[in-house]
Design an enzyme around this catalytic site. Structure first.
Site, short mmCIF file in Angstrom:
data_model
loop_
_atom_site.label_atom_id
_atom_site.label_comp_id
_atom_site.label_asym_id
_atom_site.label_seq_id
_atom_site.Cartn_x
_atom_site.Cartn_y
_atom_site.Cartn_z
N LYS A 33 -10.40 -37.55 -9.64
CA LYS A 33 -9.06 -38.17 -9.48
C LYS A 33 -9.19 -39.61 -8.96
O LYS A 33 -8.57 -40.52 -9.48
CB LYS A 33 -8.22 -37.41 -8.44
CG LYS A 33 -7.94 -35.98 -8.74
CD LYS A 33 -7.06 -35.36 -7.68
CE LYS A 33 -7.68 -35.19 -6.31
NZ LYS A 33 -8.84 -34.29 -6.26
N ARG A 108 0.23 -31.84 -3.32
CA ARG A 108 -0.72 -30.73 -3.22
C ARG A 108 0.00 -29.41 -3.05
O ARG A 108 -0.65 -28.37 -3.07
CB ARG A 108 -1.61 -30.90 -2.00
CG ARG A 108 -2.49 -32.10 -2.04
CD ARG A 108 -3.68 -31.83 -2.92
NE ARG A 108 -4.93 -31.86 -2.24
CZ ARG A 108 -5.61 -32.97 -1.98
NH1 ARG A 108 -5.15 -34.14 -2.33
NH2 ARG A 108 -6.77 -32.91 -1.38
N ARG A 147 -21.82 -36.85 -3.51
CA ARG A 147 -20.96 -38.04 -3.35
C ARG A 147 -21.23 -38.79 -2.04
O ARG A 147 -21.44 -38.19 -0.99
CB ARG A 147 -19.49 -37.63 -3.38
CG ARG A 147 -18.55 -38.78 -3.05
CD ARG A 147 -17.12 -38.45 -3.30
NE ARG A 147 -16.66 -37.31 -2.54
CZ ARG A 147 -15.48 -36.75 -2.68
NH1 ARG A 147 -14.63 -37.22 -3.58
NH2 ARG A 147 -15.13 -35.72 -1.96
N ARG A 179 -18.74 -37.91 3.23
CA ARG A 179 -17.48 -37.50 3.83
C ARG A 179 -17.70 -36.24 4.66
O ARG A 179 -18.46 -35.37 4.26
CB ARG A 179 -16.44 -37.23 2.74
CG ARG A 179 -15.56 -38.42 2.49
CD ARG A 179 -14.68 -38.25 1.31
NE ARG A 179 -13.91 -37.02 1.25
CZ ARG A 179 -13.02 -36.75 0.31
NH1 ARG A 179 -12.78 -37.64 -0.65
NH2 ARG A 179 -12.36 -35.61 0.30
N ARG A 191 -11.84 -25.86 0.20
CA ARG A 191 -10.98 -26.86 -0.47
C ARG A 191 -10.70 -26.43 -1.91
O ARG A 191 -9.57 -26.55 -2.40
CB ARG A 191 -11.66 -28.23 -0.46
CG ARG A 191 -11.65 -28.88 0.91
CD ARG A 191 -12.71 -29.95 1.05
NE ARG A 191 -12.58 -31.04 0.11
CZ ARG A 191 -13.58 -31.85 -0.25
NH1 ARG A 191 -14.79 -31.68 0.25
NH2 ARG A 191 -13.36 -32.81 -1.11
P1 AP5 Z 1 -14.00 -38.38 -7.06
O1 AP5 Z 1 -13.40 -39.35 -8.00
O2 AP5 Z 1 -14.25 -38.83 -5.66
O3 AP5 Z 1 -13.20 -36.99 -7.07
P2 AP5 Z 1 -11.79 -36.59 -6.47
O4 AP5 Z 1 -11.13 -35.70 -7.46
O5 AP5 Z 1 -11.06 -37.81 -6.03
O6 AP5 Z 1 -12.30 -35.70 -5.26
P3 AP5 Z 1 -11.85 -35.62 -3.74
O7 AP5 Z 1 -12.89 -34.78 -3.05
O8 AP5 Z 1 -11.59 -36.98 -3.16
O9 AP5 Z 1 -10.56 -34.80 -3.80
P4 AP5 Z 1 -9.96 -34.05 -2.64
O10 AP5 Z 1 -8.71 -33.63 -3.28
O11 AP5 Z 1 -10.77 -32.98 -2.02
O12 AP5 Z 1 -9.90 -35.14 -1.46
P5 AP5 Z 1 -8.75 -36.10 -0.94
O13 AP5 Z 1 -9.40 -37.33 -0.48
O14 AP5 Z 1 -7.62 -36.19 -1.89
O15 AP5 Z 1 -15.37 -37.87 -7.70
C1 AP5 Z 1 -16.18 -36.93 -7.03
C2 AP5 Z 1 -17.66 -37.26 -7.27
O16 AP5 Z 1 -17.96 -37.03 -8.64
C3 AP5 Z 1 -18.01 -38.72 -6.99
O17 AP5 Z 1 -19.28 -38.80 -6.45
C4 AP5 Z 1 -17.96 -39.37 -8.37
O18 AP5 Z 1 -18.84 -40.47 -8.41
C5 AP5 Z 1 -18.40 -38.24 -9.28
N1 AP5 Z 1 -17.75 -38.25 -10.60
C6 AP5 Z 1 -16.47 -38.57 -10.89
N2 AP5 Z 1 -16.22 -38.44 -12.20
C7 AP5 Z 1 -17.39 -38.00 -12.75
C8 AP5 Z 1 -17.79 -37.68 -14.09
N3 AP5 Z 1 -16.91 -37.75 -15.13
N4 AP5 Z 1 -19.05 -37.28 -14.29
C9 AP5 Z 1 -19.95 -37.18 -13.25
N5 AP5 Z 1 -19.64 -37.49 -11.96
C10 AP5 Z 1 -18.37 -37.89 -11.72
O19 AP5 Z 1 -8.22 -35.25 0.30
C11 AP5 Z 1 -9.03 -35.05 1.43
C12 AP5 Z 1 -8.26 -34.28 2.48
O20 AP5 Z 1 -7.10 -35.03 2.88
C13 AP5 Z 1 -7.68 -32.93 2.03
O21 AP5 Z 1 -8.62 -31.88 2.14
C14 AP5 Z 1 -6.53 -32.77 3.04
O22 AP5 Z 1 -7.01 -32.41 4.29
C15 AP5 Z 1 -5.98 -34.19 3.12
N6 AP5 Z 1 -4.98 -34.47 2.10
C16 AP5 Z 1 -5.04 -35.42 1.12
N7 AP5 Z 1 -3.93 -35.41 0.38
C17 AP5 Z 1 -3.13 -34.44 0.90
C18 AP5 Z 1 -1.84 -33.95 0.56
N8 AP5 Z 1 -1.16 -34.46 -0.48
N9 AP5 Z 1 -1.33 -32.94 1.30
C19 AP5 Z 1 -2.00 -32.44 2.37
N10 AP5 Z 1 -3.23 -32.84 2.74
C20 AP5 Z 1 -3.79 -33.84 2.01
#
Ligand code: AP5
Length: 244
Positions: A33, A108, A147, A179, A191
Site C-alpha cells: 500500500k 481499517r 523491510r 519497524r 496484524r
Molecule cells: P509496503 O509498501 O511498506 O507495504 P504496506 O502494505 O504499506 O505495509 P504496512 O506494514 O505498512 O501496512 P500496515 O497496514 O501493517 O501498517 P501501517 O503503517 O498502515 O511494502 C512492504 C514491503 O514489501 C517493503 O519492504 C516493500 O519494499 C516490499 N514490497 C512492496 N511491494 C512489493 C512487490 N510488488 N514485490 C516485492 N516487494 C514489495 O499501520 C501500522 C500500525 O498503525 C497499525 O498496526 C495500527 O496500529 C496503526 N494504524 C494505522 N492505520 C490505522 C487505522 N486506520 N486504524 C487504526 N490503527 C491504525
C-alpha cells in the site's frame, strides 16, 4: 516526515490531469500500500496520507497522541477508532481546497469507512476509487521481515529494491531501521489476522458503492503500479489521461 507527502508531478507527464482524485489504497500489511501510494501520488500530484506514518511521527515526536497510541502499535493492534478518525479529519481539513489525496491504511474498520463517508458528504465531496491490493499471506510475512524504513523520511526499503541496501537512506541520509511491529513473527501474524477479520465488511461496503477494484499485488512493484494506473485510466477515461 509527518505522514503527509505532497508530491510534485513527475516530469514528462505534463498537465494531463484535469481533476484531483481522492483515492483509497487498501490491502493487508506488506501488500505494498505504502509503496504504491507513494508512486501514484508522485505521478498524479496528490498528497500521500498514511495513517501509520502519521502515528509513527507522533510516536517519534513524543506527542501526547504518540504516548496514547504506542502500546497499540507495538502489539500490532489497531488504534481506537475515535483517535484515528479525529486525526484523519484534522489532516483532510488542513489540505488546500480540492487537493487530491491517496489514503494509505485508512479505513481499517467499517466504522472508520462510514465515518469517512459522512465526513465527505458533509464537505460535499466524494471518494473516486478504492484500490485493494491482494497478496497471499506467505509472501506478506517474507516482505515484512525484510523491510527497513528510514527513521527520518519514512521511505520504505525491501526486496523489490534488489536485495541489499545501505545502512542509510538514499533520499535523505537518515538511518534505516526495522519497524517495531515488523520484528516479531507473532506480531506480524496478529496484524495479518486483524486485517482478515476486519477487511471483508469494508470491501463489501465499497463494492456496494461500485468503487472497489481489486489488484493482484504479487508482481513486481512496477507491474503493480502499471495495473493500478490501467484501472485509473479506464475508470476516468475522458477526465484523465496517463502515461504507462
Ligand atoms: P509496503 O509498501 O511498506 O507495504 P504496506 O502494505 O504499506 O505495509 P504496512 O506494514 O505498512 O501496512 P500496515 O497496514 O501493517 O501498517 P501501517 O503503517 O498502515 O511494502 C512492504 C514491503 O514489501 C517493503 O519492504 C516493500 O519494499 C516490499 N514490497 C512492496 N511491494 C512489493 C512487490 N510488488 N514485490 C516485492 N516487494 C514489495 O499501520 C501500522 C500500525 O498503525 C497499525 O498496526 C495500527 O496500529 C496503526 N494504524 C494505522 N492505520 C490505522 C487505522 N486506520 N486504524 C487504526 N490503527 C491504525
Amino acid at each position: 516526515e509527518d505522514g503527509i507527502r505532497d508530491q510534485p508531478r513527475s516530469r514528462g507527464l505534463g498537465d494531463v490531469y484535469k481533476r484531483q482524485l481522492q483515492l483509497i489504497v487498501m490491502g493487508p500489511p506488506g501488500s505494498g500500500k505504502g509503496t504504491q501510494s507513494l508512486a501514484l501520488a508522485t505521478d498524479i500530484g496528490a498528497m500521500h496520507i498514511s495513517t501509520g506514518d502519521l502515528f509513527r511521527h507522533h510516536e517519534r515526536s513524543a506527542t501526547s497522541l504518540g504516548d496514547q497510541i504506542q502500546g497499540f502499535m507495538k502489539k500490532g493492534d489497531l488504534v481506537p477508532d475515535h483517535i484515528t478518525i479525529a486525526m484523519l479529519k484534522d489532516k483532510i481539513e488542513s489540505l488546500p481546497d480540492g487537493k487530491g489525496y491517496i489514503l494509505d491504511g485508512f479505513p481499517r474498520t467499517l466504522n472508520q469507512a462510514i465515518s469517512f463517508d459522512e465526513m465527505l458528504t458533509a464537505g460535499s465531496s466524494k471518494l473516486d476509487l478504492v484500490i485493494c491490493i491482494d497478496v497471499p499471506e506467505r509472501q506478506l510475512e517474507h516482505r515484512l521481515l525484510r523491510r527497513m524504513i528510514c527513521a527520518e523520511c519514512s521511505l520504505v526499503y525491501g526486496s523489490h529494491v534488489g536485495g541489499e541496501y545501505d545502512e542509510y537512506c538514499k533520499n535523505c541520509g537518515g538511518e534505516l531501521q526495522k519497524r517495531v511491529d515488523d520484528s516479531d513473527k507473532e506480531v506480524i501474524g496478529h496484524r495479518l489476522k486483524k486485517y482478515l477479520d476486519l477487511s471483508l465488511p469494508i470491501i463489501d461496503h465499497y463494492q456496494t458503492h461500485g468503487i472497489l477494484h481489486r489488484i493482484d499485488g504479487t508482481g513486481s512493484v512496477t507491474e503493480v503500479t502499471t495495473a493500478i494506473k490501467r484501472v485509473l485510466a479506464s475508470t476516468f477515461k475522458g477526465t484523465l489521461s496517463f502515461n504507462y
